[in-house]
Design a protein around this motif. Structure first.
Motif, PDB file in Angstrom:
ATOM      1  N   ASN A  78       0.856  -1.188   0.000  1.00 32.20           N
ATOM      2  CA  ASN A  78       0.000   0.000   0.000  1.00 32.20           C
ATOM      3  C   ASN A  78       0.891   1.236   0.000  1.00 32.20           C
ATOM      4  N   ASP A  79       1.743   1.318  -1.026  1.00 27.36           N
ATOM      5  CA  ASP A  79       2.774   2.351  -1.109  1.00 27.36           C
ATOM      6  C   ASP A  79       2.491   3.404  -2.180  1.00 27.36           C
ATOM      7  N   HIS A  80       1.216   3.714  -2.363  1.00 31.28           N
ATOM      8  CA  HIS A  80       0.804   4.770  -3.292  1.00 31.28           C
ATOM      9  C   HIS A  80       1.263   4.488  -4.721  1.00 31.28           C
ATOM     10  N   LYS A  81       1.183   3.213  -5.120  1.00 38.01           N
ATOM     11  CA  LYS A  81       1.525   2.793  -6.478  1.00 38.01           C
ATOM     12  C   LYS A  81       0.369   2.023  -7.073  1.00 38.01           C
ATOM     13  N   ARG A  82       0.341   2.010  -8.384  1.00 39.86           N
ATOM     14  CA  ARG A  82      -0.559   1.116  -9.114  1.00 39.86           C
ATOM     15  C   ARG A  82       0.270  -0.084  -9.546  1.00 39.86           C
ATOM     16  N   TYR A  83      -0.184  -1.256  -9.194  1.00 40.31           N
ATOM     17  CA  TYR A  83       0.482  -2.480  -9.630  1.00 40.31           C
ATOM     18  C   TYR A  83      -0.272  -3.033 -10.830  1.00 40.31           C
ATOM     19  N   ASP A  84       0.417  -3.142 -11.965  1.00 40.60           N
ATOM     20  CA  ASP A  84      -0.160  -3.733 -13.163  1.00 40.60           C
ATOM     21  C   ASP A  84       0.253  -5.197 -13.160  1.00 40.60           C
ATOM     22  N   ILE A  85      -0.697  -6.063 -12.808  1.00 39.00           N
ATOM     23  CA  ILE A  85      -0.413  -7.467 -12.536  1.00 39.00           C
ATOM     24  C   ILE A  85      -0.809  -8.331 -13.721  1.00 39.00           C
ATOM     25  N   THR A  86       0.163  -9.054 -14.279  1.00 41.49           N
ATOM     26  CA  THR A  86      -0.097 -10.006 -15.355  1.00 41.49           C
ATOM     27  C   THR A  86      -0.539 -11.314 -14.727  1.00 41.49           C
ATOM     28  N   LEU A  87      -1.640 -11.863 -15.229  1.00 40.71           N
ATOM     29  CA  LEU A  87      -2.190 -13.098 -14.678  1.00 40.71           C
ATOM     30  C   LEU A  87      -1.837 -14.287 -15.566  1.00 40.71           C
ATOM     31  N   PRO A  88      -1.282 -15.366 -14.979  1.00 38.20           N
ATOM     32  CA  PRO A  88      -0.966 -16.545 -15.777  1.00 38.20           C
ATOM     33  C   PRO A  88      -2.234 -17.278 -16.217  1.00 38.20           C
ATOM     34  N   ALA A  89      -2.155 -17.933 -17.371  1.00 41.63           N
ATOM     35  CA  ALA A  89      -3.290 -18.702 -17.885  1.00 41.63           C
ATOM     36  C   ALA A  89      -3.485 -19.957 -17.052  1.00 41.63           C
ATOM     37  N   GLY A  90      -4.736 -20.264 -16.762  1.00 36.37           N
ATOM     38  CA  GLY A  90      -5.087 -21.481 -16.021  1.00 36.37           C
ATOM     39  C   GLY A  90      -6.136 -22.250 -16.806  1.00 36.37           C
ATOM     40  N   SER A  91      -6.446 -23.444 -16.360  1.00 35.27           N
ATOM     41  CA  SER A  91      -7.396 -24.279 -17.101  1.00 35.27           C
ATOM     42  C   SER A  91      -8.808 -23.690 -17.102  1.00 35.27           C
ATOM     43  N   GLY A  92      -9.204 -23.005 -16.016  1.00 38.62           N
ATOM     44  CA  GLY A  92     -10.534 -22.418 -15.961  1.00 38.62           C
ATOM     45  C   GLY A  92     -10.535 -20.927 -16.203  1.00 38.62           C
ATOM     46  N   GLY A  93      -9.434 -20.391 -16.704  1.00 35.00           N
ATOM     47  CA  GLY A  93      -9.298 -18.959 -16.903  1.00 35.00           C
ATOM     48  C   GLY A  93      -7.983 -18.494 -16.310  1.00 35.00           C
ATOM     49  N   ASN A  94      -7.704 -17.212 -16.427  1.00 33.91           N
ATOM     50  CA  ASN A  94      -6.458 -16.666 -15.891  1.00 33.91           C
ATOM     51  C   ASN A  94      -6.591 -16.467 -14.383  1.00 33.91           C
ATOM     52  N   VAL A  95      -5.611 -16.985 -13.642  1.00 31.71           N
ATOM     53  CA  VAL A  95      -5.606 -16.901 -12.184  1.00 31.71           C
ATOM     54  C   VAL A  95      -4.185 -16.608 -11.726  1.00 31.71           C
ATOM     55  N   GLY A  96      -4.042 -15.675 -10.775  1.00 29.01           N
ATOM     56  CA  GLY A  96      -2.711 -15.373 -10.268  1.00 29.01           C
ATOM     57  C   GLY A  96      -2.750 -14.844  -8.858  1.00 29.01           C
ATOM     58  N   SER A  97      -1.620 -15.023  -8.146  1.00 26.53           N
ATOM     59  CA  SER A  97      -1.511 -14.585  -6.759  1.00 26.53           C
ATOM     60  C   SER A  97      -0.338 -13.643  -6.565  1.00 26.53           C
ATOM     61  N   VAL A  98      -0.519 -12.704  -5.641  1.00 24.67           N
ATOM     62  CA  VAL A  98       0.550 -11.820  -5.163  1.00 24.67           C
ATOM     63  C   VAL A  98       0.473 -11.827  -3.647  1.00 24.67           C
ATOM     64  N   SER A  99       1.547 -11.410  -2.982  1.00 23.89           N
ATOM     65  CA  SER A  99       1.531 -11.353  -1.519  1.00 23.89           C
ATOM     66  C   SER A  99       1.484  -9.904  -1.058  1.00 23.89           C
ATOM     67  N   PHE A 100       0.886  -9.700   0.119  1.00 22.72           N
ATOM     68  CA  PHE A 100       0.739  -8.369   0.692  1.00 22.72           C
ATOM     69  C   PHE A 100       1.045  -8.456   2.188  1.00 22.72           C
ATOM     70  N   ALA A 101       2.179  -7.873   2.585  1.00 22.94           N
ATOM     71  CA  ALA A 101       2.591  -7.891   3.987  1.00 22.94           C
ATOM     72  C   ALA A 101       1.949  -6.716   4.720  1.00 22.94           C
ATOM     73  N   VAL A 102       1.191  -7.020   5.752  1.00 19.31           N
ATOM     74  CA  VAL A 102       0.488  -6.015   6.537  1.00 19.31           C
ATOM     75  C   VAL A 102       1.309  -5.707   7.792  1.00 19.31           C
ATOM     76  N   ALA A 103       1.708  -4.444   7.933  1.00 16.90           N
ATOM     77  CA  ALA A 103       2.510  -4.026   9.085  1.00 16.90           C
ATOM     78  C   ALA A 103       1.638  -3.518  10.230  1.00 16.90           C
ATOM     79  N   GLU A 104       0.410  -3.087   9.907  1.00 14.55           N
ATOM     80  CA  GLU A 104      -0.485  -2.521  10.913  1.00 14.55           C
ATOM     81  C   GLU A 104      -1.884  -3.079  10.693  1.00 14.55           C
ATOM     82  N   ALA A 105      -2.461  -3.693  11.740  1.00  9.83           N
ATOM     83  CA  ALA A 105      -3.819  -4.226  11.646  1.00  9.83           C
ATOM     84  C   ALA A 105      -4.775  -3.070  11.373  1.00  9.83           C
ATOM     85  N   SER A 106      -5.548  -3.198  10.299  1.00 13.32           N
ATOM     86  CA  SER A 106      -6.454  -2.136   9.893  1.00 13.32           C
ATOM     87  C   SER A 106      -7.363  -2.663   8.791  1.00 13.32           C
ATOM     88  N   ASP A 107      -8.280  -1.819   8.329  1.00 13.69           N
ATOM     89  CA  ASP A 107      -9.058  -2.124   7.135  1.00 13.69           C
ATOM     90  C   ASP A 107      -8.279  -1.612   5.933  1.00 13.69           C
TER      91      ASP A 107
END
Length: 158
Positions: A55-84
């Motif tokens: 959550n560093d004031h950037k836009r992430y343009d994420i390419t999704l890999p092709a999967g058998s039921g459609g394109n599916v992809g994962s990224v990780s997000f480290a939370v330093a402060e419990a919040s919404d």
């Protein structure tokens, strides 16, 4: 008399504006979806080894890999402060958030738009604890998705 009326109007509008954290986050989210800065990321087909986003004031343009039921992809997000956190997506792509234990996090809100701009095609609010979470996009026919993450502010300091 006119000064008192003006003071009352200014005070009431300041109080109303002070409680609009979500609106402020939407303004930020729209700004970064529209103008960046951006960072290109290629999601992984599984949570293992997923690239990090923040959550560093950037836009992430994420390419999704092709999967058998459609394109599916994962990224990780480290939370330093419990919040919404609000996840703004530039495409109407399904999003699932799981915590470090592998449990799916329930969204407090989800929408396919924001009143602040037309670039928002997905808007999800999730309460997250400290730790690393996995964001999984798809399955979808889209080959990429833009993501902006904003933390909501719950502390009312008046």
């Amino acid at each position: 008399m006119m000064k008192k009326l003006l003071s009352a109007c200014l005070l009431s509008s300041a109080l109303l504006a002070g409680c609009g954290e979500t609106n402020e986050a939407d303004v930020e989210g729209c700004e970064h979806l529209q103008e960046g800065p951006n960072s290109a990321v290629t999601a992984t087909a599984s949570a293992s080894g997923a690239p990090a986003v923040s959550n560093d004031h950037k836009r992430y343009d994420i390419t999704l890999p092709a999967g058998s039921g459609g394109n599916v992809g994962s990224v990780s997000f480290a939370v330093a402060e419990a919040s919404d956190y609000i996840f703004f997506l530039g495409s109407n792509v399904p999003l699932k958030v799981t915590n470090a234990s592998g449990q799916e996090v329930e969204f407090e809100e989800s929408a396919t738009k924001s009143d602040q701009c037309t670039e928002v095609k997905g808007r999800y609010v999730a309460p997250l604890q400290v730790g690393t979470h996995t964001l999984t996009f798809g399955p979808t026919s889209e080959s990429s998705v833009s993501l902006v993450i904003e933390e909501t502010a719950h502390d009312h300091e008046h």
